[in-house]
Scaffold this active site. Structure first.
Site, PDB file in Angstrom:
ATOM      1  N   ARG A  73      -3.307 -10.255   4.751  1.00 42.97           N
ATOM      2  CA  ARG A  73      -3.581 -10.452   3.201  1.00 42.97           C
ATOM      3  C   ARG A  73      -2.416  -9.680   2.521  1.00 42.97           C
ATOM      4  NH1 ARG A  73      -5.507  -6.969  -0.453  1.00 42.97           N
ATOM      5  NH2 ARG A  73      -6.956  -7.674  -2.036  1.00 42.97           N
ATOM      6  N   LYS A 108       0.684  -1.321   0.102  1.00 41.67           N
ATOM      7  CA  LYS A 108       0.001  -0.006   0.031  1.00 41.67           C
ATOM      8  C   LYS A 108       0.637   1.202  -0.089  1.00 41.67           C
ATOM      9  CE  LYS A 108      -4.339  -2.037   1.183  1.00 41.67           C
ATOM     10  NZ  LYS A 108      -5.478  -2.257   2.337  1.00 41.67           N
TER      11      LYS A 108
END
Ligand SMILES: Nc1nc2ncc(COP(=O)(O)O)nc2c(=O)[nH]1
Length: 280
Positions: free
Chosen positions: A256, A216
């Site tokens: 994840r 991210k």
């Protein structure tokens, strides 16, 4: 399929985005063969389940309709399920989740925590499947404007608590619920780090917590070059593994990630070292 919510710790969820525009792997697995091949590879590398998503959730992404989303994910889910690979469907639409579960998906991963589609709770309840309730405040185009908190951890905890209460009130069994702080969703980098540092306060809600930091943008900002340019997504794996491992040590139920192999290797080291825990 064994009930993943309670059977494994920590769970490694491998990311398989079958979209043309996801932020870090958009377009790479839009072709069925490529997508199924990648899902099989992630499973072989040690993923406990494969998270199949058909709509990009990156900030500013355009929405696609339910038909398009379903057409993208269903063929992939069917083939992975037929190969005996546990699958979660990454969707905020009840219709897509219902089709995916019928096609063999085992878990609903709902980035909206049930907010985007009031029918999702019924679908999950009737299926009796695990449901990831991620913290969310609005779709991709609105997220940036919604990143305002008094105390981001206390606020996320309270808002997730309301999503859990709504799920329970709709008849979803408590043991099927997984929570997720929603890193990067209506959150600044500072919010992401604060949430990462105070996971035990979210764990106090009493549910397994899924941690999704993989590649991210806040990791890219942390690793920015001398000219201030963020580290590209391909260069964020070590930071992803580090923050995922810290989250597991803090008590996260699962992570994840795109890089399953690296994460599985890091967790092997963690276990070999006696699975040390971060004590708040
Ligand atoms: N539960 C959960 N699901 C998610 N789905 C997509 C993305 C966006 O990342 P991607 O574009 O790499 O899939 N992040 C999450 C997350 O943090 N948690």
């Amino acid at each position: 399929m064994t009930d993943l919510v309670r059977a494994r710790f920590p769970v490694v969820m491998g990311v398989l985005n079958v979209t043309p525009d996801s932020f870090s792997d958009g377009g790479r697995y839009a072709d069925l063969r490529a997508a199924v091949g990648h899902g099989v590879r992630l499973r072989a590398e040690g993923a406990d389940l494969i998270d199949v998503g058909g709509e990009s959730t990156r900030p500013g992404a355009d929405r696609v309709d339910a038909e398009t989303e379903t057409a993208r994910v269903l063929p992939v889910i069917r083939e992975l399920a037929a190969a005996g690979i546990p699958v979660s469907i990454d969707t905020s639409r009840a219709r897509v989740a219902e089709a995916a579960l019928a096609g063999g998906a085992d878990v609903v991963n709902d980035v909206s925590g049930g907010l985007a589609d009031p029918d999702m709770a019924r679908v999950v309840r009737d299926a009796g499947c695990p449901w990831v309730l991620m913290h969310w405040r609005g779709h991709s185009r609105q997220m940036r404007d919604l990143a305002h908190y008094t105390d981001v951890v206390a606020d996320v905890r309270a808002e997730l608590g309301r999503r859990v209460d709504a799920a329970l009130a709709a008849g979803v069994a408590a043991e099927k619920i997984i929570i997720d702080p929603g890193l990067g969703f209506a959150k600044t980098a500072a919010h992401n780090w604060e949430l990462s540092a105070r996971l035990p306060e979210l764990l106090d809600l009493g549910f397994p917590l899924l941690f999704g930091a993989s590649r991210k943008s806040y990791l890219g900002s942390l690793l920015a070059g001398p000219d201030g340019s963020p580290r590209p997504t391909s260069g964020r794996e070590a930071a992803t593994i580090a923050t995922s491992l810290l989250a597991v040590a803090a008590g996260a139920w699962g992570v994840r990630v795109h890089d399953v192999r690296g994460t599985v290797d890091a967790l092997a080291v963690w276990r070999a070292t006696g699975s040390p825990r971060l004590v708040p």
